[in-house]
Design a protein around this motif. Structure first.
Motif, PDB file in Angstrom:
ATOM      1  N   THR A 186     -30.781 -11.358 -38.192  1.00 49.87           N
ATOM      2  CA  THR A 186     -32.073 -10.687 -38.368  1.00 49.87           C
ATOM      3  C   THR A 186     -32.939 -10.829 -37.130  1.00 49.87           C
ATOM      4  O   THR A 186     -33.590  -9.871 -36.692  1.00 49.87           O
ATOM      5  N   LEU A 187     -32.965 -12.024 -36.544  1.00 49.91           N
ATOM      6  CA  LEU A 187     -33.758 -12.227 -35.331  1.00 49.91           C
ATOM      7  C   LEU A 187     -33.250 -11.351 -34.192  1.00 49.91           C
ATOM      8  O   LEU A 187     -34.058 -10.767 -33.447  1.00 49.91           O
ATOM      9  N   ARG A 188     -31.938 -11.257 -34.034  1.00 48.14           N
ATOM     10  CA  ARG A 188     -31.387 -10.403 -32.985  1.00 48.14           C
ATOM     11  C   ARG A 188     -31.756  -8.935 -33.230  1.00 48.14           C
ATOM     12  O   ARG A 188     -32.134  -8.204 -32.309  1.00 48.14           O
ATOM     13  N   THR A 189     -31.654  -8.519 -34.484  1.00 49.25           N
ATOM     14  CA  THR A 189     -31.958  -7.125 -34.816  1.00 49.25           C
ATOM     15  C   THR A 189     -33.425  -6.798 -34.542  1.00 49.25           C
ATOM     16  O   THR A 189     -33.745  -5.746 -33.969  1.00 49.25           O
ATOM     17  N   LEU A 190     -34.317  -7.691 -34.935  1.00 48.21           N
ATOM     18  CA  LEU A 190     -35.741  -7.466 -34.686  1.00 48.21           C
ATOM     19  C   LEU A 190     -36.054  -7.488 -33.200  1.00 48.21           C
ATOM     20  O   LEU A 190     -36.927  -6.749 -32.717  1.00 48.21           O
ATOM     21  N   ALA A 191     -35.344  -8.334 -32.435  1.00 47.87           N
ATOM     22  CA  ALA A 191     -35.539  -8.349 -30.989  1.00 47.87           C
ATOM     23  C   ALA A 191     -35.100  -7.025 -30.371  1.00 47.87           C
ATOM     24  O   ALA A 191     -35.790  -6.458 -29.510  1.00 47.87           O
ATOM     25  N   HIS A 192     -33.931  -6.502 -30.808  1.00 51.14           N
ATOM     26  CA  HIS A 192     -33.476  -5.195 -30.330  1.00 51.14           C
ATOM     27  C   HIS A 192     -34.450  -4.090 -30.750  1.00 51.14           C
ATOM     28  O   HIS A 192     -34.700  -3.154 -29.982  1.00 51.14           O
ATOM     29  N   THR A 194     -37.719  -4.364 -31.219  1.00 47.02           N
ATOM     30  CA  THR A 194     -38.900  -4.431 -30.343  1.00 47.02           C
ATOM     31  C   THR A 194     -38.572  -3.908 -28.954  1.00 47.02           C
ATOM     32  O   THR A 194     -39.366  -3.159 -28.343  1.00 47.02           O
ATOM     33  N   GLY A 195     -37.418  -4.291 -28.422  1.00 44.85           N
ATOM     34  CA  GLY A 195     -37.041  -3.816 -27.088  1.00 44.85           C
ATOM     35  C   GLY A 195     -36.880  -2.308 -27.037  1.00 44.85           C
ATOM     36  O   GLY A 195     -37.365  -1.652 -26.102  1.00 44.85           O
TER      37      GLY A 195
END
Length: 254
Positions: A186-192, A194-195
């Motif tokens: 989930t953290l990786r997905t939210l980071a992607h 935002t990017g």
């Protein structure tokens, strides 16, 4: 401010105020807020609350509009009203175990609550429904620095565009059955997320910059649809001035 400024939605028509000069509405807000801030008596401020709400309703604002917008203000004010009696020194108003609420702190909290709510209602009443472009042009004609006006106009436009991009990305995540959880995925997905949102915003900004240069943008917007003061503006200004002067006089007499 209106929903048009926040998200680009069409503002609610309010003929009683929309026919007034936008510059007069901005100056009326400044004069009203200044008057509220110089009032010293909580009795006068409390008496102004029902008057302000009644004028807001007469101007066309619904109870839902007032409640939704004041709810954001009240969240901050509740914290402030709790902290002031505990932090302002002075004689105790009431003691609850080891906690003592000071009388000066309670008095100051009441003044802050009344002033902030009155200022919020005044701003909503006078500026709600004012289109961002018209508001920006009014500020420019009042002598506000052009760079600040440009920031306002660009913000009014770009908040809606970035929200639309975020909505499309969110729908793409839902189409892929994404569910937010407390996990590294989930953290990786939210980071992607935002990017990608930032990349798309920068890409859209580059295209808008090229389009503006093609249209010979020279660092300033043309002030279109010039407004001229009319009889309703004079009557509104006279009535507001008389009302504010009366409020100040009553406050000084109490």
């Amino acid at each position: 401010m209106s929903d048009a400024f926040v998200c680009g939605c069409a503002p609610t028509a309010r003929p009683s105020l929309d026919r007034l000069d936008a510059r007069l509405r901005v100056l009326a807000v400044v004069a009203t807020v200044t008057t509220i801030l110089v009032i010293r008596s909580p009795i006068v401020l409390a008496a102004l609350v029902p008057i302000a709400v009644s004028l807001a309703r007469l101007s066309g604002l619904s109870w839902r509009d007032l409640g939704d917008r004041l709810a954001h203000v009240e969240g901050f004010l509740v914290v402030l009203a709790i902290l002031l009696p505990l932090t302002v020194p002075g004689p105790a108003w009431i003691a609850i175990g080891p906690l003592a609420l000071s009388q000066p702190g309670v008095d100051r909290a009441i003044l802050v609550l009344l002033r902030v709510n009155l200022c919020a209602v005044a701003i909503l009443t006078l500026l709600a429904g004012l289109e961002p472009v018209r508001f920006g042009h009014a500020l420019a004609r009042l002598g506000v620095p052009p760079k600040l006006v440009h920031l306002l106009l660009f913000a009014a436009r770009w908040v809606a565009l970035i929200r639309a991009e975020a909505t499309r990305l969110h729908e793409a995540l839902r189409a892929r059955a994404f569910r937010a959880e407390t996990s590294l995925h989930t953290l990786r997905t939210l980071a992607h997320f935002t990017g990608q949102l930032l990349v798309r915003a920068f890409d859209r900004a580059a295209r808008v910059d090229e389009a503006m240069r093609c249209r010979a943008f020279a660092g300033r917007f043309a002030l279109v649809a010039a407004e001229r003061p009319a009889r309703p503006d004079a009557l509104f200004a006279a009535g507001l001035s008389l009302g504010l002067a009366l409020v100040i006089a009553v406050d000084r007499l109490i």
